[in-house]
Each structure stands twice: as structure tokens, then as C-alpha cells.
Design a protein around this motif. Sequence first.
Motif, PDB file in Angstrom:
ATOM      1  N   LYS A 102       0.829  -1.199   0.000  1.00  0.00           N
ATOM      2  CA  LYS A 102       0.000   0.000   0.000  1.00  0.00           C
ATOM      3  C   LYS A 102       0.869   1.257   0.000  1.00  0.00           C
ATOM      4  N   LEU A 103       1.969   1.200   0.751  1.00  0.00           N
ATOM      5  CA  LEU A 103       2.808   2.390   0.920  1.00  0.00           C
ATOM      6  C   LEU A 103       3.368   2.905  -0.405  1.00  0.00           C
ATOM      7  N   SER A 104       3.589   2.012  -1.356  1.00  0.00           N
ATOM      8  CA  SER A 104       4.142   2.450  -2.648  1.00  0.00           C
ATOM      9  C   SER A 104       3.255   3.498  -3.308  1.00  0.00           C
ATOM     10  N   GLY A 110       1.918   8.780  -2.072  1.00  0.00           N
ATOM     11  CA  GLY A 110       2.692   9.988  -2.341  1.00  0.00           C
ATOM     12  C   GLY A 110       4.020   9.693  -2.995  1.00  0.00           C
ATOM     13  N   ARG A 111       4.953  10.630  -2.841  1.00  0.00           N
ATOM     14  CA  ARG A 111       6.261  10.444  -3.486  1.00  0.00           C
ATOM     15  C   ARG A 111       7.176   9.682  -2.538  1.00  0.00           C
ATOM     16  N   ILE A 112       7.279   8.401  -2.765  1.00  0.00           N
ATOM     17  CA  ILE A 112       8.043   7.550  -1.861  1.00  0.00           C
ATOM     18  C   ILE A 112       8.734   6.452  -2.662  1.00  0.00           C
ATOM     19  N   LYS A 113      10.012   6.262  -2.361  1.00  0.00           N
ATOM     20  CA  LYS A 113      10.793   5.233  -3.056  1.00  0.00           C
ATOM     21  C   LYS A 113      11.368   4.273  -2.030  1.00  0.00           C
ATOM     22  N   LEU A 114      11.322   3.004  -2.346  1.00  0.00           N
ATOM     23  CA  LEU A 114      11.910   1.992  -1.460  1.00  0.00           C
ATOM     24  C   LEU A 114      13.403   1.917  -1.761  1.00  0.00           C
ATOM     25  N   PHE A 159      10.959   0.351 -12.596  1.00  0.00           N
ATOM     26  CA  PHE A 159      11.073   0.484 -11.138  1.00  0.00           C
ATOM     27  C   PHE A 159      12.105   1.514 -10.641  1.00  0.00           C
ATOM     28  N   TYR A 160      13.329   1.442 -11.187  1.00  0.00           N
ATOM     29  CA  TYR A 160      14.409   2.123 -10.463  1.00  0.00           C
ATOM     30  C   TYR A 160      14.731   3.568 -10.850  1.00  0.00           C
ATOM     31  N   PRO A 161      14.445   4.040 -12.101  1.00  0.00           N
ATOM     32  CA  PRO A 161      15.065   5.326 -12.460  1.00  0.00           C
ATOM     33  C   PRO A 161      14.462   6.568 -11.801  1.00  0.00           C
ATOM     34  N   SER A 162      13.190   6.538 -11.433  1.00  0.00           N
ATOM     35  CA  SER A 162      12.601   7.747 -10.856  1.00  0.00           C
ATOM     36  C   SER A 162      13.175   8.008  -9.472  1.00  0.00           C
ATOM     37  N   PRO A 163      13.511   9.262  -9.176  1.00  0.00           N
ATOM     38  CA  PRO A 163      13.978   9.549  -7.806  1.00  0.00           C
ATOM     39  C   PRO A 163      12.845   9.491  -6.776  1.00  0.00           C
ATOM     40  N   HIS A 164      11.613   9.579  -7.254  1.00  0.00           N
ATOM     41  CA  HIS A 164      10.475   9.738  -6.331  1.00  0.00           C
ATOM     42  C   HIS A 164       9.631   8.484  -6.138  1.00  0.00           C
ATOM     43  N   HIS A 165       9.798   7.502  -7.004  1.00  0.00           N
ATOM     44  CA  HIS A 165       8.923   6.331  -6.963  1.00  0.00           C
ATOM     45  C   HIS A 165       9.739   5.081  -7.265  1.00  0.00           C
ATOM     46  N   GLY A 166       9.159   3.951  -6.916  1.00  0.00           N
ATOM     47  CA  GLY A 166       9.764   2.696  -7.323  1.00  0.00           C
ATOM     48  C   GLY A 166      10.726   2.119  -6.298  1.00  0.00           C
ATOM     49  N   ILE A 167      11.660   1.334  -6.797  1.00  0.00           N
ATOM     50  CA  ILE A 167      12.579   0.571  -5.951  1.00  0.00           C
ATOM     51  C   ILE A 167      13.994   0.846  -6.438  1.00  0.00           C
ATOM     52  N   ALA A 168      14.878   1.174  -5.516  1.00  0.00           N
ATOM     53  CA  ALA A 168      16.243   1.543  -5.906  1.00  0.00           C
ATOM     54  C   ALA A 168      16.971   0.356  -6.537  1.00  0.00           C
ATOM     55  N   ALA A 169      17.798   0.657  -7.534  1.00  0.00           N
ATOM     56  CA  ALA A 169      18.492  -0.387  -8.283  1.00  0.00           C
ATOM     57  C   ALA A 169      19.327  -1.333  -7.416  1.00  0.00           C
ATOM     58  N   PRO A 170      20.067  -0.836  -6.428  1.00  0.00           N
ATOM     59  CA  PRO A 170      20.877  -1.779  -5.637  1.00  0.00           C
ATOM     60  C   PRO A 170      20.034  -2.828  -4.903  1.00  0.00           C
ATOM     61  N   LEU A 171      18.809  -2.455  -4.575  1.00  0.00           N
ATOM     62  CA  LEU A 171      17.901  -3.421  -3.948  1.00  0.00           C
ATOM     63  C   LEU A 171      17.253  -4.304  -5.021  1.00  0.00           C
ATOM     64  N   LEU A 172      16.740  -3.665  -6.051  1.00  0.00           N
ATOM     65  CA  LEU A 172      15.993  -4.351  -7.102  1.00  0.00           C
ATOM     66  C   LEU A 172      16.841  -5.368  -7.856  1.00  0.00           C
ATOM     67  N   GLY A 232       2.272   1.384  -6.794  1.00  0.00           N
ATOM     68  CA  GLY A 232       2.893   2.704  -6.734  1.00  0.00           C
ATOM     69  C   GLY A 232       4.351   2.688  -7.163  1.00  0.00           C
ATOM     70  N   ALA A 233       4.955   1.512  -7.238  1.00  0.00           N
ATOM     71  CA  ALA A 233       6.320   1.430  -7.780  1.00  0.00           C
ATOM     72  C   ALA A 233       6.310   1.619  -9.292  1.00  0.00           C
ATOM     73  N   PHE A 234       5.153   1.493  -9.924  1.00  0.00           N
ATOM     74  CA  PHE A 234       5.070   1.523 -11.381  1.00  0.00           C
ATOM     75  C   PHE A 234       4.437   2.777 -11.981  1.00  0.00           C
TER      76      PHE A 234
END
Lengths: 415, 415
Positions: A102-104, A107-111, A275-288, B273-275
Motif C-alpha cells: 500500500k505504501l508504494s 505519495g512520493r516515496i521510493k523503497l 522500477f528504479y530510475p525515478s527519484p520519487h517512486h519505485g525501488i532503488a536499483a541496488p535493492l531491485l 505505486g512502484a510503477f
Amino acid sequence: MSNNKSVAPGYSTATYRLFEDKADFAKKAEGIAVGLTVGSWTELPEVAKQKMEKYLGQVVSIEAHEPEGAAPGERYADITIAYPDLNFSKDLPALLVTTFGKLSMDGRIKLLDLNPSSDFLSAFSGPKFGMQGVREKLGITDRPLLMSIFKSVIGYDLPNLREQFLQQALGGVDLIKDDEILFENPLTPLEKRVETCVDAAREAEKVTGQKLIYFTNLTGPTSKLRENARRAIDAGANGLLFNVLSYGYDAMAELVADPSINVPIAAHPAMAGAFYPSPHHGIAAPLLLGKLIRIAGADLSLFPSPYGSVVMPKEENLAVQAALLDPSLPLKAAFPVPSAGIHPGLVPLIMRDFGEAVVVNAGGGVHGHAHGAAAGGRAFRQAIDAVKAGIGLADYATDHEELRLAIERWGVREA
Amino acid sequence: MSNNKSVAPGYSTATYRLFEDKADFAKKAEGIAVGLTVGSWTELPEVAKQKMEKYLGQVVSIEAHEPEGAAPGERYADITIAYPDLNFSKDLPALLVTTFGKLSMDGRIKLLDLNPSSDFLSAFSGPKFGMQGVREKLGITDRPLLMSIFKSVIGYDLPNLREQFLQQALGGVDLIKDDEILFENPLTPLEKRVETCVDAAREAEKVTGQKLIYFTNLTGPTSKLRENARRAIDAGANGLLFNVLSYGYDAMAELVADPSINVPIAAHPAMAGAFYPSPHHGIAAPLLLGKLIRIAGADLSLFPSPYGSVVMPKEENLAVQAALLDPSLPLKAAFPVPSAGIHPGLVPLIMRDFGEAVVVNAGGGVHGHAHGAAAGGRAFRQAIDAVKAGIGLADYATDHEELRLAIERWGVREA
């Protein structure tokens, strides 16, 4: 990427970057810790709190970035929340849905990162072979490995595929992978393709004296993946390529958990850019493409190199590598494979940035060589030899024809 | 969202929004059409071109947005490419990897839409029940359905869950769903949970005279999903909730294809929201949570409402609904379930925006009612009745106590 040593056992943590122009980050963090676990807290009676406390998420840290006179959109905080393992089952969909379901959408939130507890990790065996295991299979421990990719696969028949394979293999590459967009098809069906390519590998080995792993693209319905993997292996495949993000991490973890699937698996990053390129959304590449790929058990992880046409910043690239190698994770290291836009002239840069814990992976940089793919492979091997010997590529090229021609075409970027 | 009628049979199209400050969009489009299919084209000999043409991607359209004096970052084009079905197998991972595998990582590019060919779609049966089928199961055809969500589930035992379920059911809701973060656990294990909730549903039915579907959260390892679904169904579950994005669309398509899994499936948007939220990356919501969810076969699709705390713009919301209902797709319609932040006072707005093809879904808006969840459900039903009768909520509330108390708490937003 380090583990949060301060977190109690039995908790897995997630770190988010949350952009908010006005929010109270402490309140927001508390809202996540409660909202994604027990649901409500402050209004609970004392006796209920005692019973529920072990299920309650905990705010571990809040690092706010609130520069003076920040423009709208610049203010953010990196928030780490600890989630009780009690709350979710020991599989990656459960971890991801708990921490970023749900958290994804909020708003503007990236894991940015996940640090699963030892207990959670105990359910995963990780890479079956890992970086060292792949090296051992090939008998090569003292240099980066070299991988090449077919030039064109769609619409080509078995004899053509065989010839492409043979030429690549003759150049001395260590690993050859299918194109990720090669699916089951009448021209080069799975088992025939494997038999044909393995036969070409044998022919090349007689010339090069060198072993080779062929990563066959594993595709099909989710419930048939294990069966298809076994079919490929029975036909002689000694490696598998897998588009993990299109099936979910758990599908790969289950492949790896199957003892009969006893060949290295290379994870392809297809769809990772969603997933990874947006600074505001998605999942960071080192994790993904780093930590989760490794937990799910890939032996090699491909990701966009910082050098070529499909770009990921170098800092992020090195963080992916770090996650794949990180010794604090109790799993074998996975091989980093920065890909796209690689030619022999980039080898000094690659080895400066990644050291030897890297697979040099090329497509056009092998096939586009003036004298063909075999010469292209040799040019790469010569470039690796040159860097190992501490000799500049231009110098080394004076008596290495293939490297000379490669440099003539693509230039050289000394480290 | 409409199909490209101009595209030849046997081609599936993808539409991308590509941001580039300088690129030649026509050249870029051509590069995609060739690069993601046959690999190379212009340098092929004529005879090879003849053989390969049927595998070659085609540029369908390019709509460039290049406003005068565009600031950096503003220039983009919507590009539609047709991919020969010959190139990929008839499953969603293959379609996604072909159209947005490598390409997802190639700069600022977002996948806006996919229009699979009739032939590709023929491999999918789509929603087993669909919107009408769910209505028929409940015997309700003339109003939006009402769904409620448990208040808190983690750390609660069966008697507590039962009481929560019963109170919701007594309020006259049509659908009750598990929380998506409720995984297999010792307090409320799958079969016990189903038995307990179904028993509560029976008790409520005696009072309300109303049928109810309970969507049990389907979790666990990918290879056990079908088995777990059957266990739930055998225990009495008449609906399943599924975190489709954490397992991949294909896992859901396979659940739906299984004739023994003969209950409606509600797709939860966890991880969506990651997408979808970035304008520059990822997959647009109407495709992600609309068309693909429906092709994969969900009977209901949850997505963040435009009214509450977890926000998706209304235009995008309505486009998700349109994709779920679009009659040009030869599959049953799936029920749109805009979720989060819903209270009875929003019902006029919801019904103005979505009409009756909608499930009104609430958690806090049911449980937070001054007189409890049963009263909360009744307040929603009264709000729906009021709108159906063309009466303003405030007026209707004068002789409907539950609605009056709800409005007192949350206010009202007449359409």
C-alpha cells in the motif's frame, strides 16, 4: 546497504525516501510503523497494547534533508522502519507487500533498501553457485569473465543460431547468453536450441581448449518454469537466463530451491526500468537488481552499465555490485554483469570501476568487429590481458591485431 | 485506450511516452521497431529482408509534443510500435519483456498502453465471473456494490476476526476482503480463518437476508498458490484476494485458468505505486491496474481512489475504470474498486464519477462510525439509496440515523 545492527532480532527493516514539502516526518514515520502492522495503536487499551506490542512496527531512524530555502519538491527524509517477522511469511512477495504494498501508492516515496532479519533470510539458500562457483565451473579465477550475446535471434533458424554461437565461442568468451526476447518458437525450440548450441560449444572447445556456459532463456507459463528448466538441462543446458521481474522474485527463488535445477541462473533486468530510475517512486536499483536478486538466488545479475547507451549512473552501478557481493549477507556472492554499450576499449574503465568481480558483457562490441564475432571475442580477451599486465590498450594493440581493429572502430577509454 | 484498428492482424501494439530534449523521434521509433524484433535491418541483404520482414516491428504512429520554447524535459512523443505475434509466446511475461523489457531502461520512457492482437488475446479467458457474474452471485443488479475491509488483522485471533467480520456483515455490505498484509499465521491460519468468517457470514445472512462474498487473501509460495486457493475454497471461501503484482500477472492468469478455482478473484494493487505515478517511467495505471489485470482474469480490481489519502488523479482513475469495462476487449468486464479514504459522504461523488459500475470500498469509513461497523455499513447503504432516489444526503439523513452520524463525522461532498 549495511544491516541495521541496532535493530532487535526478529525484525526486518525497510528504508524509504519520502518527499514531502510540509509533512512532519516523525509523525509520518510513526504512521507507517503502525499503519502497516497493527493498524491502530494510540487508541488501544493498555491491556491490548501489551498483547499487540510484538506485532507493532518500530521507527528505527529518520534522516531529514531540509536544506535552507528548499525549493518545492526538494525536502525529503530517509525513514527506516522495523517490521516484526511475526507479521509475514518468509517469502519475498510477503516481505514486499508488507513493506511496500500500500505504501508504494502513498505519495512520493521510493523503497531504497530492505534488511531482512537473519530468521527471514534463513528461508533462502541464495545463489546455488555464486560468483566463485561459476568461476570454478570454468576454471578461471584470475580475471573478469567475458560474456557475449547473440546478435539477432528472432526469425533465425538452428543452423544460423549455431553459426552465431560458434563464432562467439571461438573468440574465447566464457559465457554466452540467449537474447531475453527469444521465446519458445518453431524455428529454434528450447531443446533443439540447447542441443545445437551445446554442440557448437563442444566444437569450439576443441579449438580453444576452453569451457563455456550457455544461458538458455527460460520462458513459458509460471507453473511450467521448473519443467522447462529441467527440459533444457536434460538437453544439455549448463546455464539458464531468466526474466525474473516479469515473473516475480518468488518464481526464481523456487527455481533455485529445486535441487534438480543444478545450473547457474543469470537474472535479466527486463522491466527493471519500470522500477528504479525515478527519484520519487519505485525501488532503488541496488535493492531491485542487487540484494533481492541475490536473495532470490541468481548466480549472475545483469544491469545497465554506466558506459553505454542504456545508462545507469556509475555510483548506482557500483552500489548494485556492492549489494551482489556484500559479505554481511549470509549468502554466496552473485556475479555483477554491467551490460549494454560495451566494447573492448572500455575494459580498462570497467576493471578500474568493478575490479575483477565483474563479467564483461558485450553484444555489438563482439559482433561488430571488422573481422567478425570470433575476432571480437579475442579483442576483448586481449583487452583484459592488457589491463591484467598493466599495459595500456593502445600499446598492447600494436601486436594484437584484433584489439587494434576494435580500437580503430570504437576507440579506447583508458582508466 | 482504443484498439489500433489500422494495425494488421497478427501484430500487438505498444504505446510509449518518450521524453527526449533533442532526439529525432522518427529515428528513435524506427530503432525500437527494429531493435526489439529482428535486431538489425538496413544492413541486411535484400533476400534476408524478404525472409525477415514478417518478424520486423512496425512504427504505427508518432505524436510529438514539442511546444514552442519548451523547457528542458518537456519535449516528448507518444510512439506506437506494432510487434509481430510471431516473436513471442502467448503469455503476459513474454508480451511485457518484448515490449518493455530492455526498453524500460532506455532513458525517460513510460509504457502507456498495450493492444494485444486478437490472436494473443485468444489465449486468455479473462475474468471468470466479471462484473455481471459477481452481481449475479449476489443478486444485486441495480446499485453499486459495497465492500468493507477488516479494521485490524495482524495479532488478532479467530474470535476477534469473527466479531469484526460479523459487525461488517450485519451492516449490509456485499463484499468483505481480508487485509492484503494478512499472511499465513498461527492465530488465523487460512482454513480456520475461512471457516470462521464464512460462519459469521451465515449468521449475518439470517439477520440481513443478504448474500456476501468474502475475499480471502491468497498467499504463499508461487507453486502453492493453486493448492492454497483450493484449500480456501474447500473450507468455504467464495472469493480470493490476490497481490498480483508481487507474483506477476501470469500467476493470476494461471489461477484463473484453473477450472477448480471457481470463485471471484479481487486483484489488490500492492506495489502498484512502484510503477504508475512517475510521468517519465513505469507503466500507466489504466494499463497496469486496468487492462492487464483484466486480461490476467481478475473479477475485481482495486486501485487508489481520487478522493482519499492515497491519491490517483481522477482522470487516471476513470481511465482505469474504462479499461476494466472497455467493450472492445473480448473479455468480461472487471469491477472497478476505487479504494482508500472513502466515507458515506463521498458516495454522491463516487456515483457521479463512476456511475453504478463501481464497488464502494471502505475501511475506516465503516469501522470509524460512532455506532460501530454495522452502523457504518448501514450508513453507506443509506447513502447509496439516497443517491439512487435522487435525494441529497443531508436531506436523506434527517430520518436515517446512521447516515446522519456518518455525515456528522466526515461531512458530505454532494456531486
